[in-house]
Design an enzyme around this catalytic site. Structure first.
Site, PDB file in Angstrom:
ATOM      1  N   THR A  43       9.308  -5.517   8.719  1.00  0.00           N
ATOM      2  CA  THR A  43      10.350  -5.978   8.507  1.00  0.00           C
ATOM      3  C   THR A  43      11.687  -4.976   8.470  1.00  0.00           C
ATOM      4  OG1 THR A  43       9.737  -7.939   7.238  1.00  0.00           O
ATOM      5  CG2 THR A  43      11.776  -7.610   6.988  1.00  0.00           C
TER       6      THR A  43
ATOM      7  N   ARG B 249      10.245 -10.188  27.642  1.00  0.00           N
ATOM      8  CA  ARG B 249       9.408  -9.007  27.525  1.00  0.00           C
ATOM      9  C   ARG B 249       8.187  -8.644  28.386  1.00  0.00           C
ATOM     10  NH1 ARG B 249      10.015  -8.273  21.099  1.00  0.00           N
ATOM     11  NH2 ARG B 249      12.183  -8.255  21.205  1.00  0.00           N
TER      12      ARG B 249
ATOM     13  N   ASP C  90      -4.615  -5.225   8.152  1.00  0.00           N
ATOM     14  CA  ASP C  90      -5.294  -5.304   6.930  1.00  0.00           C
ATOM     15  C   ASP C  90      -5.723  -6.799   6.732  1.00  0.00           C
ATOM     16  OD1 ASP C  90      -5.198  -2.479   6.893  1.00  0.00           O
ATOM     17  OD2 ASP C  90      -3.483  -2.825   5.515  1.00  0.00           O
TER      18      ASP C  90
ATOM     19  N   ARG D 181       5.561 -14.248  22.428  1.00  0.00           N
ATOM     20  CA  ARG D 181       6.861 -14.286  21.460  1.00  0.00           C
ATOM     21  C   ARG D 181       8.255 -14.440  22.229  1.00  0.00           C
ATOM     22  NH1 ARG D 181       9.791 -11.241  17.549  1.00  0.00           N
ATOM     23  NH2 ARG D 181       8.931  -9.460  18.698  1.00  0.00           N
TER      24      ARG D 181
ATOM     25  N   LYS E  40       0.775  -1.347   0.003  1.00  0.00           N
ATOM     26  CA  LYS E  40       0.123   0.018  -0.001  1.00  0.00           C
ATOM     27  C   LYS E  40       0.964   1.160   0.023  1.00  0.00           C
ATOM     28  CE  LYS E  40      -1.014  -0.444   4.972  1.00  0.00           C
ATOM     29  NZ  LYS E  40      -1.994  -0.491   5.975  1.00  0.00           N
TER      30      LYS E  40
ATOM     31  N   GLN F  18      15.076  -4.203  14.319  1.00  0.00           N
ATOM     32  CA  GLN F  18      16.513  -4.038  14.918  1.00  0.00           C
ATOM     33  C   GLN F  18      17.041  -5.135  15.123  1.00  0.00           C
ATOM     34  OE1 GLN F  18      16.349  -0.731  17.814  1.00  0.00           O
ATOM     35  NE2 GLN F  18      15.416   0.624  16.416  1.00  0.00           N
TER      36      GLN F  18
ATOM     37  N   GLU G  62      19.078 -11.643  23.631  1.00  0.00           N
ATOM     38  CA  GLU G  62      17.962 -10.780  23.867  1.00  0.00           C
ATOM     39  C   GLU G  62      17.106 -11.521  24.912  1.00  0.00           C
ATOM     40  OE1 GLU G  62      15.782  -9.957  20.280  1.00  0.00           O
ATOM     41  OE2 GLU G  62      17.712  -8.826  19.315  1.00  0.00           O
TER      42      GLU G  62
ATOM     43  N   HIS H  24       6.388  -4.046  23.821  1.00  0.00           N
ATOM     44  CA  HIS H  24       8.209  -4.058  23.790  1.00  0.00           C
ATOM     45  C   HIS H  24       8.389  -3.171  24.964  1.00  0.00           C
ATOM     46  CE1 HIS H  24      12.321  -3.515  22.906  1.00  0.00           C
ATOM     47  NE2 HIS H  24      12.100  -4.571  21.945  1.00  0.00           N
TER      48      HIS H  24
ATOM     49  N   HIS I 167       4.147  -4.017  20.126  1.00  0.00           N
ATOM     50  CA  HIS I 167       5.138  -4.264  19.204  1.00  0.00           C
ATOM     51  C   HIS I 167       4.711  -5.156  18.461  1.00  0.00           C
ATOM     52  CE1 HIS I 167       9.395  -4.457  18.079  1.00  0.00           C
ATOM     53  NE2 HIS I 167       9.604  -5.810  18.663  1.00  0.00           N
TER      54      HIS I 167
ATOM     55  N   GLU J  37       3.687 -11.955  10.514  1.00  0.00           N
ATOM     56  CA  GLU J  37       3.090 -11.452  11.780  1.00  0.00           C
ATOM     57  C   GLU J  37       1.454 -11.539  11.688  1.00  0.00           C
ATOM     58  OE1 GLU J  37       4.216  -7.665  13.100  1.00  0.00           O
ATOM     59  OE2 GLU J  37       2.852  -7.818  14.775  1.00  0.00           O
TER      60      GLU J  37
HETATM   61  C1  SIN Z   1      14.430  -5.716  19.465  1.00  0.00           C
HETATM   62  O1  SIN Z   1      15.487  -5.397  18.624  1.00  0.00           O
HETATM   63  O2  SIN Z   1      14.259  -5.534  20.542  1.00  0.00           O
HETATM   64  C2  SIN Z   1      13.118  -6.315  18.824  1.00  0.00           C
HETATM   65  C3  SIN Z   1      13.270  -7.838  18.207  1.00  0.00           C
HETATM   66  C4  SIN Z   1      12.321  -8.539  18.262  1.00  0.00           C
HETATM   67  O3  SIN Z   1      11.039  -7.937  18.401  1.00  0.00           O
HETATM   68  O4  SIN Z   1      12.197  -9.645  17.802  1.00  0.00           O
END
Ligand code: SIN
Length: 539
Positions: A42, A287, A220, A383, A34, A46, A115, A241, A348, A372
């Protein structure tokens, strides 16, 4: 105008592109996006893509971390094959030209980040611009394939199914025939007829007032799929997040979890740490726990943000590992090498979505979903960080395998598709209705269906969203459609689905926390929430 193609792909993120690259070997592909072809979730990623690459790591560890995070709702078989097939898919991305950051001490190896919720270092990344690097390489590859045509600035209005063409209710074995698509520049609605349709339209961030997602994330695909009769599940599992940059002029800028992976510590504004009160992994806890802890601390202190402090790491390291975050913070007068970054939680990621089987197929024949927009069973109730790009490439490949098996036997359905009927709609002179409702939905969802929920808040949200939805439906029937109106209609339906699922689940699990049912109830609720049309009618 009617376009004909073998495969119609809605969305140009990692899921749609990697599927297109493979499928283009079999037939013609039309991709609809769109905005500009690089506007996708994507592109904003980060952190990176999780996979077992470290010698000390094991599939079993990655599986265990994913299951722990998913809080009892993951599909074990899906988790296993996604983890096990991950390294092969990543080798493919590298072959296609994606340049992941290499280890400084051994350039033969990838630099693996860490992470929240991961027991090992296993996040491949391209500094802190992983999504942008993946999109760059995939678009380059797509541009060399003659069989793929991308329609930019086109937005799908609705899917076309056999029952919708015949004016019937959706029935078992219904089949998707294509989509009506609005050309935003000319304001014309075209018919895209296809043998197969792939939904890869991303998530639903814009349903919430504060989100790390780009403007395109308006649910959508989920809304269209639900209207067409596809099964949607687990919409209550919205991942917040914990660390979005807090600054009045910063629009939804994410401070990657990788910053905490490299030692960043969460603190209150007075400098005290607090995560030790909530989880043994402290700032690197999963998270949901970190976001809820921040929410609790902010409500206690009345502060507007907490701080993320990584000033103890070397300046050179921070600038080379996080060039994007460093630059962005500097734009707002924050030097992350010398001072902590103010952060707040933000919507997020959506863990629920269009239900698919292990091959990315929905319950509507010839309609696939990937990324997603889909609910595969990988994430369960929460997740694990950086598992989403992984899910997208693994499922795009599996959908391609399935497509390869069935494509040769499928002929175009001979049923004529009527052109789009605007039904006497006229130009609106009250665009304020769209702007107002847009804002009201997002604020309502943020205030009543956020990190901490209650029965009362959910009821309130439902009443308001129902009212707004009726107004939007009326507006949709009477006025010429625009991109803004289509997006508004979609976020309203997604909001209804989120509230409906949240009201169904009478327990707290993973990302869904309801103070009226603070415990997990495995006896009754170790299952998906799958709303039906009746669950969305006004209370
Ligand atoms: C992040 O960089 O913190 C996001 C990574 C993610 O949501 O998988």
């Amino acid at each position: 105008m009617e376009y004909k193609t073998d495969l119609l792909i809605l969305g140009t993120g990692i899921a749609g592109l990697s599927f297109a690259i493979k499928a283009a070997g079999l037939g013609s592909v039309a991709m609809v996006t769109k905005k500009d072809k690089t506007d996708s979730n994507t592109n904003m990623a980060q952190g990176g893509i999780a996979a077992v690459y470290d010698k000390a790591d094991r599939f079993e560890y990655h599986i265990a971390d994913t299951l722990t995070c998913g809080a009892g709702l993951c599909d074990d078989e899906v988790v296993r094959f996604v983890v096990e097939e991950g390294p092969e898919r990543i080798r493919e991305l590298v072959e296609w030209g994606v340049e992941f950051t290499r280890s400084a001490s051994d350039p033969g190896q990838f630099d693996l980040g860490r992470e929240g919720g991961h027991s090992m270092r296993r996040v491949l990344h391209a500094k802190d611009l992983t999504g942008r690097e993946i999109e760059r390489a995939l678009h380059e590859k797509v541009s060399r394939q003659k069989n793929i045509r991308i329609f930019e600035n086109h937005i799908a209005v609705d899917l076309i199914t056999k029952s919708s063409v015949l004016g019937r209710k959706m029935e078992r074995g219904d089949c998707c025939l294509g989509a009506y698509v609005l050309d935003i520049a000319s304001n014309e609605v075209h018919t895209f007829r296809a043998k197969f349709i792939m939904l890869s339209t991303g998530g639903a961030g814009k349903v919430y007032l504060i989100t790390t997602n780009p403007d395109i994330a308006t649910a959508d695909g989920i809304a269209m799929a639900f209207r067409a009769g596809a099964k949607i599940a687990n919409m209550e599992f919205i991942q917040f997040h914990p660390t979005c940059l807090y600054h009045p002029d910063a629009k939804s800028f994410l401070i990657s979890e990788a910053v905490r992976g490299e030692g960043g510590v969460l603190k209150l504004r007075n400098g005290d740490t607090f995560m030790e009160k909530y989880h043994p992994m402290k700032s690197l806890a999963p998270r949901d726990i970190v976001a809820k802890a921040i929410d609790t601390e902010l409500k206690k202190s009345g502060d507007e943000c907490v701080l993320l402090d990584i000033t103890h790491r070397q300046e050179d390291f921070l600038i080379s590992r996080f060039p994007n975050i460093y630059e962005k913070c500097l734009e707002f007068g924050i030097d992350m090498t010398r001072e902590p970054i103010p952060v707040v939680p933000a919507e997020h990621y959506l863990c629920g979505g269009v239900m698919v089987n292990s091959w990315g197929e929905t319950n509507i024949e010839r309609l696939f979903a990937c990324g997603e927009v889909s609910c595969t069973g990988l994430h369960g109730a929460n997740r694990l960080a950086s598992n989403s790009l992984l899910e997208a490439v693994v499922f795009a490949h599996r959908a391609f395998m399935r497509f390869t098996g069935i494509f040769p036997g499928v002929r175009e359905d001979p049923i004529p598709i009527p052109p789009w009927d605007p039904k006497g709609a006229t130009e609106s002179d009250e665009s304020i209705v769209v702007a107002h409702n847009w804002d009201e939905i997002r604020r309502c969802m943020w205030n009543y269906v956020g990190i901490v929920r209650s029965d009362k808040r959910l009821e309130r949200a439902q009443r308001r969203i129902d009212l707004i939805s009726r107004e939007i439906d009326e507006y949709y029937r009477n006025f010429i459609i625009t991109r803004d109106l289509l997006e508004l209609r979609n976020i309203a339906l997604a909001a209804k689905l989120i509230v409906a699922c949240a009201r169904m689940r009478k327990e707290s699990r993973g990302l869904h926390y309801n103070i009226d049912y603070p415990e997990k109830d495995d006896r009754l609720w170790r299952k998906d929430t799958i709303p039906a049309c009746e669950d969305l009618t006004a209370s």
